[in-house]
Design an enzyme around this catalytic site. Sequence first.
Site, PDB file in Angstrom:
ATOM      1  N   HIS A   1       4.747  -9.170  -8.727  1.00  0.00           N
ATOM      2  CA  HIS A   1       5.796  -8.266  -9.228  1.00  0.00           C
ATOM      3  C   HIS A   1       5.357  -7.639 -10.552  1.00  0.00           C
ATOM      4  CE1 HIS A   1       9.712  -6.519  -9.091  1.00  0.00           C
ATOM      5  NE2 HIS A   1      10.242  -7.228 -10.085  1.00  0.00           N
TER       6      HIS A   1
ATOM      7  N   ASP B   1      13.344 -11.809  -7.663  1.00  0.00           N
ATOM      8  CA  ASP B   1      12.457 -11.077  -8.568  1.00  0.00           C
ATOM      9  C   ASP B   1      12.550 -11.631  -9.985  1.00  0.00           C
ATOM     10  OD1 ASP B   1      11.883  -9.453  -6.444  1.00  0.00           O
ATOM     11  OD2 ASP B   1      12.560  -7.586  -7.384  1.00  0.00           O
ATOM     12  N   ASP B   2      11.479 -11.398 -10.740  1.00  0.00           N
ATOM     13  CA  ASP B   2      11.434 -11.536 -12.207  1.00  0.00           C
ATOM     14  C   ASP B   2      11.165 -12.943 -12.733  1.00  0.00           C
ATOM     15  OD1 ASP B   2      12.024  -8.892 -12.008  1.00  0.00           O
ATOM     16  OD2 ASP B   2      13.912  -8.962 -13.113  1.00  0.00           O
TER      17      ASP B   2
ATOM     18  N   HIS C   1      17.786 -12.201  -8.222  1.00  0.00           N
ATOM     19  CA  HIS C   1      16.927 -12.466  -9.379  1.00  0.00           C
ATOM     20  C   HIS C   1      17.174 -13.890  -9.868  1.00  0.00           C
ATOM     21  CE1 HIS C   1      17.283  -8.088  -9.209  1.00  0.00           C
ATOM     22  NE2 HIS C   1      16.134  -8.028  -9.851  1.00  0.00           N
TER      23      HIS C   1
END
Length: 258
Positions: free
Chosen positions: A126, A75-76, A221
């Site tokens: 996301h 993520d991110d 992440h």
Amino acid sequence: MLNFKSVNIIAGLTSMGLFILFFIDVISPLYFGFSLFFWFLITGFGSAFIGWNYFFKSLNANYNTKKKQIAITFDDGPNATFTPKVLHLLKQYDAKATFFCIGKHVEAHPEVFKTLLCEGHVVGNHTYSHSNYFGFFGTQRVINELESTNRIIEKISGLKVKLYRPAFGVTNPNIKKATHQMGLHSVGWSKRSLDTTGRDEKAVLKRIINDLKPGDVILLHDTSEKTIRVLEQLLLFLRQQKLSAVTIDTLFDIKAYA
């Protein structure tokens, strides 16, 4: 597992019962407060824990798989410093991953984004801003965030994204309406690494590999050096256990793009 609909039905029936008991002077009004408190408590936890599938179903794990496969998700990103390091390790261990990208980061680092696609990985939405207040956004604002990210990804890659991971894993009725309207697959996880917390890499790795089994979805992440170190140890562990790291669409046998 309880869901939003069943909890509301139970709460409604409970309120009716409490009203009757109050009307015949059996209980005090405090019981209504207790009932409301427990409703907020359960709904709050249901919103915070995507694995509950409280408001809508997410793809959290596939334990029906007959293959020795797990999915690693990030993520991110994309992140100009750390995503390339992630890609280097994935290539080294012949592993594939799914990257849930923030729209504004895709805009800022389009070349990194293109590279991860060229190397055979899959991308998902996301949100555009990953706002700390995303859980309080109205339906249209959620849609605007998701559409903005999808447009950016399509402009750069030509791909129409079907996978979505809620910011912070938070779900609610507004996010449900937005994802259903846009025809997106919500993706959660079964192994939350907590790599963005103060835990050291040993503790993070232990959370992941403890009772790891085929069908699990791991959340990481691509935003820190600590995660890079954890990833290398994880990939080595997977090789030793003869577990393959595949993309979300492969694990669940769905389409990642329209």
